[in-house]
Design a protein around this motif. Sequence first.
Motif, PDB file in Angstrom:
ATOM      1  N   LEU A  61      -1.316  -7.687  -3.973  1.00 11.07           N
ATOM      2  CA  LEU A  61      -2.350  -7.514  -2.961  1.00 11.07           C
ATOM      3  C   LEU A  61      -3.431  -8.583  -3.084  1.00 11.07           C
ATOM      4  N   TYR A  80      -7.316   0.088  -0.215  1.00  9.02           N
ATOM      5  CA  TYR A  80      -6.474   0.332  -1.383  1.00  9.02           C
ATOM      6  C   TYR A  80      -7.035   1.479  -2.224  1.00  9.02           C
ATOM      7  N   LEU A  99       0.832  -1.208   0.000  1.00 10.68           N
ATOM      8  CA  LEU A  99       0.000   0.000   0.000  1.00 10.68           C
ATOM      9  C   LEU A  99       0.864   1.255   0.000  1.00 10.68           C
ATOM     10  N   GLU A 123      -1.268  -4.586  -7.542  1.00  9.89           N
ATOM     11  CA  GLU A 123      -2.611  -5.136  -7.350  1.00  9.89           C
ATOM     12  C   GLU A 123      -2.608  -6.664  -7.373  1.00  9.89           C
TER      13      GLU A 123
END
Length: 434
Positions: A119, A135, A12, A116
Amino acid sequence: MASQLIPVAALLMGSALLLIAGGIHGLLLPIRGAIEGFSTTELGLIGTGWAVGFVLGCLIVPRIVRRVGHVRAYGVMASIAGVVILINLLWISPWAWIGLRAFSGFCFAGAQMIVESWLNERATRENRGTIFSVYQMVNFAASTAGQLLLATAPAEGFFFFVLGAIFYSLAILPSALSTAQTPRPLKTTKLDLRSLFRNSPVSAVGCFLIGLVNGAFGTLGAVYGQKIGLPTAIIAFFMSAAVLGGAITQVPLGKLSDKVDRRFVLIGVAVAAIVMSLAIAFVNPTQPVVIIGMIALFGGMIYPMYGLTVAHANDYAAPDDFVKVASGLLLMSGFGTMIGPIIGALAMEHLGPGGLFTFFSVVHVVLIAYTAYRMSRRPAPRDVPRDAFQSVPPLKNATPETIAMDPRAEDSKPAAPAAPVAALPPAPASAPVP
């Protein structure tokens, strides 16, 4: 929540630093280009260059990641983006900036997809919604912060080019130092126009038209502010107000669309966007408070439209087609983003600064007409459970991996077949019957 976010805190943080740099870079180029005397068409082509590079990045970067891995690929993308913004400073030429902006879009798409994907791999069914929401908030706050930094000093000189390069370089560190296990290779997105139109013509055409407007405003909104005499500091607030307006109205409009035909809501929002566009074009306000307020209302109308079209497409799609449909609509909007800045720039050159908003009005009239036509040809789905509307990130920052992070993507995966139950042997005759 803290226990859920600590494992992905580094990712992040890397995304936030990348978005701060992107916010600086994206707003600085049109402002500085106008100061350097670039024509409106040339500034529009800079936005087209970004969109071309971004779409190509979504299609090509997965192959690069499969070849060298996530960490190396991310480092390359962020590093090249930092080099590009410095070359923008050394080589001030409209045609050079158009090509360089394509490299920026490519690298930005690749870096975002890698973060992404990482994550998504770390998320579970239980915390996916939390991670996805945080996010989105981190990206929105970071991008807005990058834009607002331009309010702190004049755009002339080298300061913001160097500052953007610093943030691009810092964005490499969290992923490079992270001990988290790298995820599986990225998937290449395929565009199937036939299935998109077969599923929902309104969504396919609507995403393209929405891309026209969002792409033109994202690139030329700052140019419009300069042409009506706003200082750089006010332009930074001006552009951020539009995104903030969209963030505020997205959920209320989405909840309204859960109760009625989403196409009615889309038409209503488009009508409001036309009213605001024409008001800005013909009133031509120059007072900072007035124009910022009007732009916030305008952004509150245009930015929720993409989420409405995606939700409408999902109403007709099979549950396990969510990722494919949403990724295809994302690329359709990308094609619109390529063309919108060119048409918007031509409108400004022939009609003056207000021509940009006149162009927006025309696009929304086409959207209303086509949506109304399709409503006469296809009724709303009845007696079919519909997914509740969920907010989506701004188009400029969305990649196919953003779709994969969406909690609905987890729900759309086909369930694994149940294991066969072995037949029990017959009970002996003397056994009591339960």
